[in-house]
Design an enzyme around this catalytic site. Structure first.
Site, PDB file in Angstrom:
ATOM      1  N   LYS A 133       0.826  -1.205   0.000  1.00 29.44           N
ATOM      2  CA  LYS A 133       0.000   0.000   0.000  1.00 29.44           C
ATOM      3  C   LYS A 133       0.863   1.260   0.000  1.00 29.44           C
ATOM      4  O   LYS A 133       0.620   2.193  -0.776  1.00 29.44           O
ATOM      5  CB  LYS A 133      -0.931   0.010   1.215  1.00 29.44           C
ATOM      6  CG  LYS A 133      -1.901   1.192   1.223  1.00 29.44           C
ATOM      7  CD  LYS A 133      -2.685   1.260   2.519  1.00 29.44           C
ATOM      8  CE  LYS A 133      -1.839   1.883   3.620  1.00 29.44           C
ATOM      9  NZ  LYS A 133      -2.622   2.176   4.833  1.00 29.44           N
ATOM     10  N   ASP A 151      -6.632   1.077   0.959  1.00 28.22           N
ATOM     11  CA  ASP A 151      -6.652   1.169   2.421  1.00 28.22           C
ATOM     12  C   ASP A 151      -8.042   0.786   2.897  1.00 28.22           C
ATOM     13  O   ASP A 151      -8.879   0.312   2.140  1.00 28.22           O
ATOM     14  CB  ASP A 151      -6.256   2.575   2.886  1.00 28.22           C
ATOM     15  CG  ASP A 151      -7.317   3.616   2.558  1.00 28.22           C
ATOM     16  OD1 ASP A 151      -8.254   3.316   1.777  1.00 28.22           O
ATOM     17  OD2 ASP A 151      -7.224   4.735   3.088  1.00 28.22           O
TER      18      ASP A 151
END
Length: 230
Positions: A133, A151
């Site tokens: 991420k 997320d």
């Protein structure tokens, strides 16, 4: 007076036309979205994203406003050291582990990359504290790559709306990369995060004010009149 939108069919993924319409509306609301983390260099962004894990952007910005004037390069953070860094980020969750990661990451940048943030996923993910991420955020926001960092907000919005359902963040990311039109790929990450943060909130989504309500597959919308989006 515009006709009322047809209710979305539950359980069905959005069609390509509906996906295009979803992003067209989000773009109309915010033509040039970006991260809410404060930064001025790729390295500052990398540090901020590492610090943002399980923390709010507001909290991270408060910390980096104090930290970056003192140390905002790999060499300066290595010189500051873990003990010196901790007081600047002590208001952020997991600050002990994050301090260790940021200093180790800075040292590795000096050792392997001449103090520069690398521009490949493999090199980024090899840095301490950097997962997929974080790498996606840096590649997208600092270097303009059309990556999508999933997320908790993007995971929630993608599953609720029927945009890209998946049981884990990697599955949602892979689905988004397949369904998001090329023209929206660069900014999709930011639009979805902001929509999840301010409209499609976890506990009580603001469905009455949602610009994509009529497209959304979420069966438990909060009551209220749908926004007129035509």
């Amino acid at each position: 007076m515009s006709p009322a939108p047809k209710p979305a069919r539950r359980g069905r993924n959005l069609s390509p036309a509906e996906v295009h319409e979803l992003f067209a509306r989000l773009k109309e609301l915010d033509p040039k979205p970006t991260t809410e983390l404060a930064y001025s260099t790729p390295f500052e962004l990398l540090v901020a994203v590492i610090l943002s894990a399980q923390a709010t952007d507001v909290g991270v910005n408060k910390a980096t406003r104090r930290l970056f004037p003192v140390a905002n390069t790999p060499a300066q953070l290595v010189a500051l050291g873990v003990q010196g860094l901790r007081p600047y980020i002590s208001t952020i969750g997991l600050y002990n582990a994050k301090a260790a990661n940021v200093v180790a990451m800075s040292q590795l940048l000096l050792d392997l990359h001449g103090g520069e943030v690398p521009r490949t996923r493999e090199a980024l993910e090899a840095l301490p504290g950097v997962g997929r991420k974080t790498a996606n955020v840096v590649l997208n926001t600092a270097f303009g790559e059309p990556t999508i960092a999933v997320d908790t907000h993007i995971f929630r919005v993608s599953n609720r709306t029927g945009l890209a359902r998946g049981t884990n963040v990697r599955a949602v990311e892979e689905r988004l990369l397949k369904v998001v039109p090329d023209e929206y790929r660069q900014d999709a990450h930011h639009w979805l995060i902001l929509h999840g943060r301010y409209t499609c909130k976890a506990r009580k989504p603001d469905c009455p004010r949602c610009v994509i309500r009529d497209l959304c597959r979420f069966p438990d919308k909060t009551p209220g009149n749908a926004m007129d989006v035509t």
